[in-house]
Design a protein around this motif. Structure first.
Motif, short mmCIF file in Angstrom:
data_model
loop_
_atom_site.label_atom_id
_atom_site.label_comp_id
_atom_site.label_asym_id
_atom_site.label_seq_id
_atom_site.Cartn_x
_atom_site.Cartn_y
_atom_site.Cartn_z
N PRO A 95 0.99 -1.15 0.09
CA PRO A 95 0.11 -0.02 0.17
C PRO A 95 0.80 1.19 -0.10
N ALA A 96 0.48 2.25 -0.98
CA ALA A 96 1.15 3.42 -1.06
C ALA A 96 0.66 4.59 -0.08
N LYS A 97 1.42 5.02 0.96
CA LYS A 97 0.64 5.96 1.77
C LYS A 97 1.25 7.37 1.61
N GLY A 98 0.23 8.46 1.85
CA GLY A 98 0.64 9.59 1.72
C GLY A 98 0.71 10.12 0.17
N ILE A 99 0.05 9.56 -0.77
CA ILE A 99 0.13 9.79 -2.17
C ILE A 99 -1.21 10.62 -2.47
N GLU A 100 -0.92 11.63 -3.19
CA GLU A 100 -2.16 12.36 -3.80
C GLU A 100 -2.68 11.85 -4.91
N LEU A 101 -3.96 11.73 -5.06
CA LEU A 101 -4.65 11.07 -6.31
C LEU A 101 -5.46 12.05 -6.58
N ASN A 102 -5.74 11.94 -7.99
CA ASN A 102 -7.00 12.85 -8.54
C ASN A 102 -7.92 11.87 -9.27
N ALA A 103 -9.07 12.28 -9.26
CA ALA A 103 -10.28 11.59 -9.90
C ALA A 103 -10.64 12.34 -11.18
N ARG A 104 -10.39 11.74 -12.35
CA ARG A 104 -10.71 12.38 -13.48
C ARG A 104 -12.01 11.80 -14.24
N PRO A 105 -12.81 12.81 -14.66
CA PRO A 105 -14.01 12.32 -15.44
C PRO A 105 -13.53 11.74 -16.72
N LEU A 106 -14.05 11.03 -17.22
CA LEU A 106 -14.04 10.59 -18.80
C LEU A 106 -14.85 11.01 -19.69
N GLY A 107 -14.44 11.39 -21.04
CA GLY A 107 -15.67 11.78 -22.00
C GLY A 107 -15.82 13.31 -21.83
N VAL A 108 -15.57 13.93 -20.79
CA VAL A 108 -15.89 15.24 -20.60
C VAL A 108 -14.59 16.17 -20.77
N PHE A 109 -14.51 17.46 -20.95
CA PHE A 109 -13.16 18.33 -20.94
C PHE A 109 -13.33 19.19 -19.39
N VAL A 110 -12.33 18.78 -18.67
CA VAL A 110 -12.13 19.59 -17.42
C VAL A 110 -10.63 20.26 -17.29
N PHE A 111 -10.67 21.02 -16.47
CA PHE A 111 -9.36 21.84 -16.25
C PHE A 111 -8.70 21.07 -15.03
N ARG A 112 -7.39 20.82 -15.33
CA ARG A 112 -6.74 19.92 -14.29
C ARG A 112 -6.85 20.69 -12.81
N MET A 113 -6.69 21.95 -12.64
CA MET A 113 -6.51 22.14 -11.42
C MET A 113 -8.20 22.14 -10.67
N MET A 114 -9.13 21.54 -11.51
CA MET A 114 -10.62 21.48 -10.93
C MET A 114 -10.77 20.29 -10.65
N LEU A 115 -9.90 19.06 -10.77
CA LEU A 115 -9.88 17.72 -10.52
C LEU A 115 -10.16 17.53 -9.11
N PRO A 116 -11.17 16.69 -8.54
CA PRO A 116 -11.26 16.30 -7.11
C PRO A 116 -10.01 15.48 -6.84
#
Length: 220
Positions: free
Chosen positions: A41-62
């Motif tokens: 298990p990788a602890k303390g790693i920042e992850l992003n959830a990226r919606p697929l099929g839509v255009f999003v700004f990187r800074m707005m990703l959960p």
């Protein structure tokens, strides 16, 4: 009295609309565990959830960070398809160098009113290569603060992977263990001699650092 009745009626309508909105508001959840290259298990790693099929700004990703046992959780997500990836430059991961960019079929999960929760196990890829560039003015010997670096695949250089503009002390993450070409420039200066033309070839092993010292000629 009539005004009071109207106010009460308006308040009831507002409350009903708010309740309906709350009921319809997406409340999707993605949860799981991140696994490193060592299988742990990788602890303390920042992850992003990226919606697929839509255009999003990187800074707005959960975004979410894994805990001490590698677990993470995204809540209140809109309905749709998602992939989850590491976005943690200090740890050696970025969307441009190790993320799903360019991957036409990344692993995914789908959230919907019928299936609002989804488990997603994240397998971390090899860490990026770390490239640090030190620029100096060829005429004066003084340092140059800003740099622009374009990174291209050596087998298909007409399609750049990405271009980044940053301070010259910033460490740039590049895809690891790959034959790449780079072009290096800075505002007010000519392109680095060694990258003029087709570009300078580099290959940085995963997790290792390479420092390149360059002298640029002023453009005037």
């Amino acid at each position: 009295m009539k005004a009071a009745v109207v106010f009460v009626g308006f308040l009831s309508l507002f409350t009903a609309v708010a309740q309906q909105h709350d009921e319809l508001a997406p409340e999707g959840t993605i949860y799981g565990i991140a696994i490193g290259q060592d299988g742990q298990p990788a602890k303390g790693i920042e992850l992003n959830a990226r919606p697929l099929g839509v255009f999003v700004f990187r800074m707005m990703l959960p975004h979410a960070r894994t805990n001490d046992v590698g677990e993470y959780r995204f809540e209140n997500l809109d309905w749709g398809r998602y992939t989850v990836f590491a976005e943690d430059e200090k740890a050696g991961y970025s969307s441009l160098s190790t993320g799903p960019s360019g991957d036409r079929s990344p692993p995914e999960v789908e959230l919907s009113p019928a299936h609002p929760d989804a488990e997603f196990k994240v397998y971390l890829p090899p860490k990026a290569g770390f490239l640090q560039i030190h620029l100096t003015n060829r005429r004066t010997g003084g340092g140059i603060g800003g740099v622009q670096v374009s990174v291209l695949p050596i087998e298909n250089p007409e399609l750049p992977l990405f271009t980044v503009s940053c301070g010259s002390t910033h460490v740039i993450l590049v895809p690891p263990d790959k034959n790449l070409l780079i072009h290096v420039t800075s505002e007010g200066f000519r392109e680095w001699d060694e990258s003029v033309g087709k570009g300078r070839a580099i290959n940085i092993p995963s997790g290792t650092r390479r420092r390149l010292a360059m002298r640029l000629e002023p453009s005037d």
